[in-house]
Scaffold this motif. Structure first.
Motif, PDB file in Angstrom:
ATOM      1  N   GLY A  36      51.058  25.086  97.916  1.00 37.28           N
ATOM      2  CA  GLY A  36      51.556  23.740  97.675  1.00 37.28           C
ATOM      3  C   GLY A  36      51.835  22.955  98.938  1.00 37.28           C
ATOM      4  N   ASP A  37      51.680  23.589 100.110  1.00 40.35           N
ATOM      5  CA  ASP A  37      51.955  22.909 101.374  1.00 40.35           C
ATOM      6  C   ASP A  37      50.889  23.252 102.404  1.00 40.35           C
ATOM      7  N   ALA A  38      49.686  23.570 101.951  1.00 34.07           N
ATOM      8  CA  ALA A  38      48.615  23.991 102.858  1.00 34.07           C
ATOM      9  C   ALA A  38      47.872  22.773 103.389  1.00 34.07           C
ATOM     10  N   VAL A  39      48.564  21.949 104.192  1.00 31.89           N
ATOM     11  CA  VAL A  39      47.959  20.793 104.832  1.00 31.89           C
ATOM     12  C   VAL A  39      48.039  20.984 106.343  1.00 31.89           C
ATOM     13  N   ARG A  40      47.161  20.301 107.056  1.00 30.97           N
ATOM     14  CA  ARG A  40      47.155  20.453 108.513  1.00 30.97           C
ATOM     15  C   ARG A  40      48.385  19.792 109.118  1.00 30.97           C
ATOM     16  N   LYS A  41      48.882  20.441 110.174  1.00 31.38           N
ATOM     17  CA  LYS A  41      50.061  19.947 110.876  1.00 31.38           C
ATOM     18  C   LYS A  41      49.799  19.984 112.371  1.00 31.38           C
ATOM     19  N   LEU A  42      50.196  18.918 113.054  1.00 25.55           N
ATOM     20  CA  LEU A  42      50.056  18.878 114.498  1.00 25.55           C
ATOM     21  C   LEU A  42      50.950  19.941 115.122  1.00 25.55           C
ATOM     22  N   ILE A  43      50.373  20.765 116.019  1.00 29.33           N
ATOM     23  CA  ILE A  43      51.154  21.807 116.690  1.00 29.33           C
ATOM     24  C   ILE A  43      51.072  21.707 118.211  1.00 29.33           C
ATOM     25  N   GLY A  44      50.248  20.800 118.731  1.00 32.97           N
ATOM     26  CA  GLY A  44      50.146  20.626 120.167  1.00 32.97           C
ATOM     27  C   GLY A  44      49.146  19.539 120.509  1.00 32.97           C
ATOM     28  N   PHE A  45      49.226  19.015 121.726  1.00 33.75           N
ATOM     29  CA  PHE A  45      48.301  17.963 122.160  1.00 33.75           C
ATOM     30  C   PHE A  45      48.313  17.906 123.683  1.00 33.75           C
ATOM     31  N   LEU A  46      47.234  17.368 124.247  1.00 32.81           N
ATOM     32  CA  LEU A  46      47.137  17.246 125.700  1.00 32.81           C
ATOM     33  C   LEU A  46      46.057  16.228 126.053  1.00 32.81           C
ATOM     34  N   PRO A  47      46.405  15.180 126.827  1.00 41.57           N
ATOM     35  CA  PRO A  47      45.372  14.249 127.304  1.00 41.57           C
ATOM     36  C   PRO A  47      44.544  14.910 128.406  1.00 41.57           C
ATOM     37  N   VAL A  48      43.286  14.443 128.553  1.00 40.08           N
ATOM     38  CA  VAL A  48      42.411  14.967 129.596  1.00 40.08           C
ATOM     39  C   VAL A  48      41.531  13.830 130.093  1.00 40.08           C
ATOM     40  N   GLU A  49      41.275  13.810 131.384  1.00 41.46           N
ATOM     41  CA  GLU A  49      40.396  12.822 131.988  1.00 41.46           C
ATOM     42  C   GLU A  49      39.133  13.511 132.479  1.00 41.46           C
ATOM     43  N   ALA A  50      37.987  12.822 132.368  1.00 41.86           N
ATOM     44  CA  ALA A  50      36.730  13.428 132.791  1.00 41.86           C
ATOM     45  C   ALA A  50      35.735  12.349 133.192  1.00 41.86           C
ATOM     46  N   GLU A  51      34.900  12.671 134.190  1.00 37.08           N
ATOM     47  CA  GLU A  51      33.799  11.822 134.612  1.00 37.08           C
ATOM     48  C   GLU A  51      32.632  11.997 133.635  1.00 37.08           C
ATOM     49  N   PRO A  52      31.650  11.106 133.676  1.00 34.23           N
ATOM     50  CA  PRO A  52      30.482  11.268 132.800  1.00 34.23           C
ATOM     51  C   PRO A  52      29.827  12.632 132.994  1.00 34.23           C
ATOM     52  N   ALA A  53      29.538  13.298 131.881  1.00 33.64           N
ATOM     53  CA  ALA A  53      28.895  14.615 131.827  1.00 33.64           C
ATOM     54  C   ALA A  53      29.787  15.746 132.322  1.00 33.64           C
ATOM     55  N   GLU A  54      31.008  15.448 132.705  1.00 31.04           N
ATOM     56  CA  GLU A  54      31.906  16.505 133.194  1.00 31.04           C
ATOM     57  C   GLU A  54      32.435  17.335 132.031  1.00 31.04           C
ATOM     58  N   ARG A  55      32.487  18.657 132.235  1.00 29.61           N
ATOM     59  CA  ARG A  55      33.060  19.592 131.270  1.00 29.61           C
ATOM     60  C   ARG A  55      34.384  20.109 131.826  1.00 29.61           C
TER      61      ARG A  55
END
Length: 726
Positions: free
Chosen positions: A656-675
């Protein structure tokens, strides 16, 4: 302003020195000061220093110019509390006005919020305060709460992380207060409503973010006006003593919201409330008699006095030197406000026009740009209540673009859609600025019933006088422009919608900028324009920040901290004037997911000027309540950009409560084609369930998604096994 704690030879200054030298710990030093205090001095610590009627006469003038003092005792060198409010900056004098917290929540950037906290703390200290009251983490189950702008959105993990970051940033400079504890998210009924909530829902949904801020080291907790399960929060023993102190181990002090924040002064002391703010009011009248007749003992008043002194002494030991006044609204802080506005603005639509996304605009080739709408050339910083900041200058959208484009920017009286459409037709690009102001939403300044008015004391103690005063306040509330309050309709004003449609019909290169403090539904017009930016209330540098975004010097970095529904009835609807209301488990994105409803714009959604891909997700192992999730993020577009990696978890065992919940987050910066390979620190708390024996940690297989927003169909997925705890 002088600080009594710096007076050499006083009891408090000696206690600070003893702790610094390592001769005593904080508790020993505080006990030494308490032992020297008379009963009258102990009582003096427990409320504001100014009698209420003298204080009310000069309340707004003083509130905007100097800190509000409580518990200052010069004989012993006790500095007392010197309170200033927030949260978009220091409300005194002409301070830096940052974007409102819901805008800063949209950055999902804990480091940025910590830096903003440092700037606010420096300015508060420079202006003479030692306590900042602007850390608001209330969660609103129903969209439309007037003070949504002052908090960090709908998710407990985001609320807690951002509130903790602000606390950590402010703490070296002044003490910190988190508010409003708890369940304060109905503005017009806030003085009278009784919020009913089941204990498991309270613990799992409405308190976790407060707990996170307490764990981050907040010094004080401001209780709410409303009642919770039949007891007003200002004297609610379960909240203030059982949960806050016993369960969470909070060692700071509790203080009331202002003037009407408690109902029974004697019971409030016994319940664990420490400080009545901001004046000598109910406690000053009632507590001396309660001590004389035995309803209170000296030990009863020593407990709150000890907590207040302990917080002041701890702060005196850790405090950084007071900055010079030129830090207030300094160039560095203005630039920080500009960066925060850029990172908090959410790009909701950016459709191709002529085969290319409309944004960003090419400044070199851009001809005339028509900037239209009733909000395009006016300061619009948020509501006019206790959070109002008066900066030394502001920048509107017109101001920001004219600084960059000069005479290429044209604007007309756009109340006439025919005139506005003509201006748009003659321009290369049209920018329409619409949304809300303090007239439409904000802190309600006039929502008092007779019993609330009687708490003020003096002539208002008498019911006929209080009745007349309450009617006068009710009249002010009916004239909503004087009172702010909650929103019953989440859409834009009809005249704003008519303007958007007229301009969009005249110029296919139309950009809509929405200014607001909470959830705004964008139908039916959003599909008729190629570009939509949600700028919130973007602060004193908001116009310059928006020019940066429109012209491509920076990209909109914001992601939605709330879900925007397709239909108003898809999210909870509340009677904003209710006397009793029940808060449930289902709200926001979680309710949409449970009900199988698709959001117009889901929680966490936002576009940039480049594209990203998330792959190769791994999770675990769990250690205590934390675990890592590692992903690879690739910039698949043609320009450098910033992405937000969001981690969601679903526990199938939660029937009855099996919904997705946010558990973490993190911003990231990247140049074109950068992994970029990065690791997100995640928490199991959103998956825990409250039982009579405390929280129960989930066990078994947990579904993990690394996503660009809630429900992202391109999310990278894995499973994590949670072992049964011993």
């Amino acid at each position: 302003m002088t600080d009594p704690s710096r007076a050499w030879g006083t009891a408090f200054a000696d206690a600070v020195d003893a702790v610094r030298r390592g001769e005593q710990d904080v508790d020993q030093a505080v006990d030494g000061v308490i032992g020297q205090m008379t009963e009258a001095e102990l009582l003096w610590l427990l409320d504001g220093d100014i009698p209420i009627y003298r204080g009310v006469r000069g309340l707004m003038k003083r509130f905007r110019s100097v800190p509000t003092e409580a518990g200052r005792i010069d004989r012993l060198g006790i500095p007392g509390i010197r309170f200033t409010d927030g949260p978009r900056g220091v409300v005194m004098q002409h301070s830096t006005c940052f974007p409102v917290p819901i805008s800063r929540a949209a950055t999902f950037d804990v480091a940025l919020e910590r830096t903003i906290g440092g700037a606010i703390g420096m300015e508060a200290s420079a202006l003479g305060a030692n306590l900042f009251g602007g850390i608001c983490v209330n969660l609103a189950p129903a969209p439309g709460w007037g003070r949504s702008q002052e908090s960090y959105g709908e998710d407990p993990v985001l609320l807690g992380a951002m509130g903790a970051a602000l606390t950590e940033g402010v703490n070296p400079w002044v003490m910190t207060t988190v508010k409003h504890f708890a369940l304060n998210s109905m503005e017009e009924a806030r003085f009278t409503v009784d919020v009913r909530v089941e204990e498991d829902v309270l613990r799992e949904v409405y308190l976790p973010h407060f707990r996170t801020v307490v764990e981050a080291g907040v010094d004080a907790v401001m209780t709410a006006y409303n009642a919770v399960n039949g007891e007003f929060a200002g004297e609610n023993r379960h909240l203030v003593t059982d949960v806050l102190r016993k369960d969470w181990g909070f060692a700071g002090f509790a203080l009331t919201d202002w003037i009407w924040g408690l109902r029974n002064p004697v019971e409030s002391v016994l319940a664990g409330q420490d400080l009545e703010m901001p004046f000598r009011q109910q406690r000053a009248a009632a507590l001396p008699g309660a001590l004389r007749d035995g309803r209170l003992t000296r030990a009863d008043i020593e407990r709150p006095a000890t907590r207040l002194l302990r917080a002041q002494l701890r702060f005196a030991v850790r405090a950084r030197p007071t900055p010079t006044p030129d830090v207030v609204a300094s160039p560095a802080h203005r630039e920080l406000a500009r960066e925060a506005a850029r990172r908090g603005t959410v790009l909701l639509r950016n459709q191709p026009v002529g085969g290319t996304p409309l944004l960003p605009l090419d400044q070199a080739s851009l001809g005339r740009i028509a900037v239209l709408g009733r909000l395009c050339d006016r300061p619009n910083l948020g509501d006019n209540g206790s959070s109002m900041v008066t900066p030394p200058s502001t920048s509107s959208v017109v101001d920001g673009l004219r600084e960059r484009l000069g005479r290429r920017v044209v604007t007309v009286d756009s109340t006439d859609t025919t005139v506005a459409a003509a201006a748009a037709r003659a321009a290369d690009v049209a920018v329409v600025v619409v949304g809300n102001t303090a007239i439409d939403e904000g802190e309600s300044l006039a929502a008092f019933d007779v019993n609330t008015m009687r708490l003020t004391g003096g002539p208002l103690r008498f019911r006929p006088v209080a009745t007349l005063a309450a009617k006068a306040m009710g009249y002010m509330l009916a004239r909503k422009e004087a009172a702010g309050g909650d929103r019953r309709d989440l859409h834009l004003r009809p005249d704003d919608v008519a303007l958007i449609r007229a301009v969009a019909a005249a110029n296919e290169r139309t950009i809509v900028v929405v200014i607001a403090g909470g959830t705004v539904m964008l139908d039916p017009w959003d599909s008729e324009v190629p570009a939509v930016l949600l700028a919130w209330y973007p602060g004193m540098e908001g116009g310059r920040a928006l020019a940066d975004l429109l012209l491509g010097d920076a990209e909109p970095g914001g992601r939605l901290p709330v879900a925007i529904p397709r239909r108003r009835e898809d999210l909870p609807v509340v009677d904003w004037n209710a006397g009793t209301v029940t808060y449930g488990r289902w709200w926001g994105q979680r309710k949409l997911d449970r009900d199988g409803k698709t959001a117009a714009y889901p929680f966490g959604f936002g576009l940039g000027y480049t594209t990203f891909d998330i792959q190769d997700v791994t999770a675990g192992p769990i250690q205590g309540e934390r675990f890592p999730v590692t992903v690879t993020v690739t910039n698949t577009g043609a320009r450098a950009g910033r992405h937000l990696v969001q981690i969601y978890a679903t526990d199938p065992a939660h029937k009855g409560d099996a919904v997705r919940k946010l558990i973490g987050f993190l911003p990231v910066e990247a140049e074109p084609a950068e992994r970029v390979r990065l690791t997100v620190d995640c928490t199991t708390r959103p998956l825990q369930r409250w039982t009579p024996n405390g929280f129960q940690t989930p066990h078994g297989s947990i579904f993990i998604e690394a996503a660009a927003h809630s429900g992202d169909p391109h999310a990278a997925r894995t499973h994590l096994y949670a072992p049964m705890s011993s």
